[in-house]
Design a protein around this motif. Sequence first.
Motif, mmCIF file in Angstrom:
data_model
loop_
_atom_site.group_PDB
_atom_site.id
_atom_site.type_symbol
_atom_site.label_atom_id
_atom_site.label_comp_id
_atom_site.label_asym_id
_atom_site.label_seq_id
_atom_site.Cartn_x
_atom_site.Cartn_y
_atom_site.Cartn_z
ATOM 1 N N SER A 1 -3.915 9.158 2.752
ATOM 2 C CA SER A 1 -4.294 9.669 1.434
ATOM 3 C C SER A 1 -3.725 11.043 1.145
ATOM 4 C CB SER A 1 -5.825 9.709 1.315
ATOM 5 O OG SER A 1 -6.354 8.398 1.359
ATOM 6 N N LEU A 2 -3.204 11.726 2.163
ATOM 7 C CA LEU A 2 -2.500 12.976 1.896
ATOM 8 C C LEU A 2 -1.283 12.712 1.007
ATOM 9 C CD1 LEU A 2 -2.519 14.659 5.436
ATOM 10 C CD2 LEU A 2 -3.870 15.343 3.441
ATOM 11 N N THR A 3 -0.730 11.510 1.130
ATOM 12 C CA THR A 3 0.403 11.102 0.306
ATOM 13 C C THR A 3 -0.039 10.213 -0.854
ATOM 14 O OG1 THR A 3 1.862 11.169 2.245
ATOM 15 C CG2 THR A 3 2.643 9.932 0.333
ATOM 16 N N VAL A 4 -0.876 9.233 -0.540
ATOM 17 C CA VAL A 4 -1.327 8.249 -1.533
ATOM 18 C C VAL A 4 -2.766 8.592 -1.904
ATOM 19 C CG1 VAL A 4 -1.617 5.788 -2.028
ATOM 20 C CG2 VAL A 4 0.189 6.545 -0.471
ATOM 21 N N GLY A 5 -2.932 9.504 -2.836
ATOM 22 C CA GLY A 5 -4.258 9.958 -3.224
ATOM 23 C C GLY A 5 -4.986 8.961 -4.103
ATOM 24 N N GLU A 6 -6.222 9.307 -4.477
ATOM 25 C CA GLU A 6 -7.044 8.424 -5.296
ATOM 26 C C GLU A 6 -6.416 8.181 -6.665
ATOM 27 O OE1 GLU A 6 -9.648 6.727 -4.600
ATOM 28 O OE2 GLU A 6 -10.300 7.518 -2.669
ATOM 29 N N ASP A 7 -5.589 9.113 -7.142
ATOM 30 C CA ASP A 7 -4.976 8.962 -8.455
ATOM 31 C C ASP A 7 -3.639 8.223 -8.402
ATOM 32 O OD1 ASP A 7 -3.638 10.932 -7.096
ATOM 33 O OD2 ASP A 7 -3.513 12.335 -8.777
ATOM 34 N N PHE A 8 -3.263 7.741 -7.240
ATOM 35 C CA PHE A 8 -2.005 7.001 -7.077
ATOM 36 C C PHE A 8 -2.062 5.710 -7.881
ATOM 37 C CE2 PHE A 8 0.435 3.798 -4.608
ATOM 38 C CZ PHE A 8 1.685 4.375 -4.675
ATOM 39 N N ASP A 9 -1.025 5.437 -8.667
ATOM 40 C CA ASP A 9 -1.043 4.272 -9.551
ATOM 41 C C ASP A 9 0.044 3.263 -9.196
ATOM 42 O OD1 ASP A 9 -2.143 2.816 -11.696
ATOM 43 O OD2 ASP A 9 -0.489 3.444 -12.996
ATOM 44 N N GLY A 10 0.575 3.352 -7.988
ATOM 45 C CA GLY A 10 1.581 2.396 -7.562
ATOM 46 C C GLY A 10 0.970 1.302 -6.702
ATOM 47 N N VAL A 11 1.844 0.488 -6.125
ATOM 48 C CA VAL A 11 1.429 -0.619 -5.266
ATOM 49 C C VAL A 11 2.055 -0.438 -3.888
ATOM 50 C CG1 VAL A 11 1.586 -3.123 -4.920
ATOM 51 C CG2 VAL A 11 1.155 -2.203 -7.195
ATOM 52 N N LEU A 12 1.260 -0.689 -2.860
ATOM 53 C CA LEU A 12 1.731 -0.665 -1.474
ATOM 54 C C LEU A 12 1.606 -2.078 -0.908
ATOM 55 C CD1 LEU A 12 0.040 2.575 -0.029
ATOM 56 C CD2 LEU A 12 2.362 2.341 -0.912
ATOM 57 N N PRO A 13 2.584 -2.924 -1.089
ATOM 58 C CA PRO A 13 2.450 -4.324 -0.679
ATOM 59 C C PRO A 13 2.420 -4.499 0.835
ATOM 60 C CG PRO A 13 4.689 -3.889 -1.404
ATOM 61 C CD PRO A 13 3.900 -2.653 -1.714
ATOM 62 N N TRP A 14 1.594 -5.436 1.274
ATOM 63 C CA TRP A 14 1.491 -5.789 2.684
ATOM 64 C C TRP A 14 2.844 -6.259 3.217
ATOM 65 C CZ3 TRP A 14 -2.148 -5.457 6.462
ATOM 66 C CH2 TRP A 14 -2.005 -6.271 7.590
ATOM 67 N N GLY A 15 3.661 -6.830 2.355
ATOM 68 C CA GLY A 15 4.964 -7.323 2.780
ATOM 69 C C GLY A 15 5.860 -6.253 3.355
ATOM 70 N N SER A 16 5.622 -4.989 3.012
ATOM 71 C CA SER A 16 6.344 -3.882 3.629
ATOM 72 C C SER A 16 5.590 -3.479 4.897
ATOM 73 C CB SER A 16 6.428 -2.697 2.663
ATOM 74 O OG SER A 16 7.105 -1.617 3.266
ATOM 75 N N VAL A 17 6.188 -3.717 6.042
ATOM 76 C CA VAL A 17 5.497 -3.537 7.322
ATOM 77 C C VAL A 17 4.946 -2.130 7.484
ATOM 78 C CG1 VAL A 17 5.794 -3.584 9.828
ATOM 79 C CG2 VAL A 17 6.838 -5.364 8.424
ATOM 80 N N GLU A 18 5.649 -1.130 6.958
ATOM 81 C CA GLU A 18 5.199 0.245 7.134
ATOM 82 C C GLU A 18 3.916 0.554 6.360
ATOM 83 O OE1 GLU A 18 8.534 3.364 7.947
ATOM 84 O OE2 GLU A 18 9.253 2.034 6.361
#
Length: 228
Positions: free
Chosen positions: A149-166
């Motif tokens: 969450s230091l990078t992807v905070g609560e206001d993040f509006d993108g998608v982090l798909p499971w298909g990306s292993v990282e």
Amino acid sequence: RTAVRDEIPGSIINVTPKKQWTHARHPYLSGEVSAVRIDASVLGLVPLALHRQDAPCDAVGRDAAADGRSVYRLAQAALANDDAASDLLLEAQDCIDARDYAEADELLHRVLALDLRHIDAHALLGERNLSSWPTLALHHFELGAAIGSLTVGEDFDGVLPWGSVENRPFLRCLHGLSRALLRCDRREDAAAALRRLLRLDPADPLGAGASLAAIEAGKTWRELETAP
């Protein structure tokens, strides 16, 4: 209430004081623990990198799998000794599979000594302790989620798909966090973690939607964990 540091990195305990005193110039406090929270920002960690990815687009050029939102990859900690960390993680997983939990814990803590931002180690430690020590599992999942969450905070509006292993270690920590919170009878917080997980990956490969519906229906963690 007073906030004090816990022995787990980044954790802060809120205590309702009953008694405070000083001995040999050192302050002491006794009381009841009212809450525990993780604040990764106090650790001085460099946030993980975030990379935008190309995604399949529909006829009007929107990201087809993300409702028009941008798709990202959360890069994991990269070190000169990253190969060593990868080897330790694989060895730790082998130990877990063999039920050599003490050795697994030692290996995972060695990974975190290399870089506390190895979220996959936090995810494994959380999962390792979930059934026997849910409060400790909660700390590990919270710390892994807080580091992401230091990078992807609560206001993040993108998608982090499971298909990306990282992305998977962060998503696993959020999923594990919901399970640990439910075991600690923090139902609303568990539901909030699942809602965030669904926002980050609407494809929902971890079944967060079904778990959220079960929590809202009043089911217990035992009913969720034993569901077919």
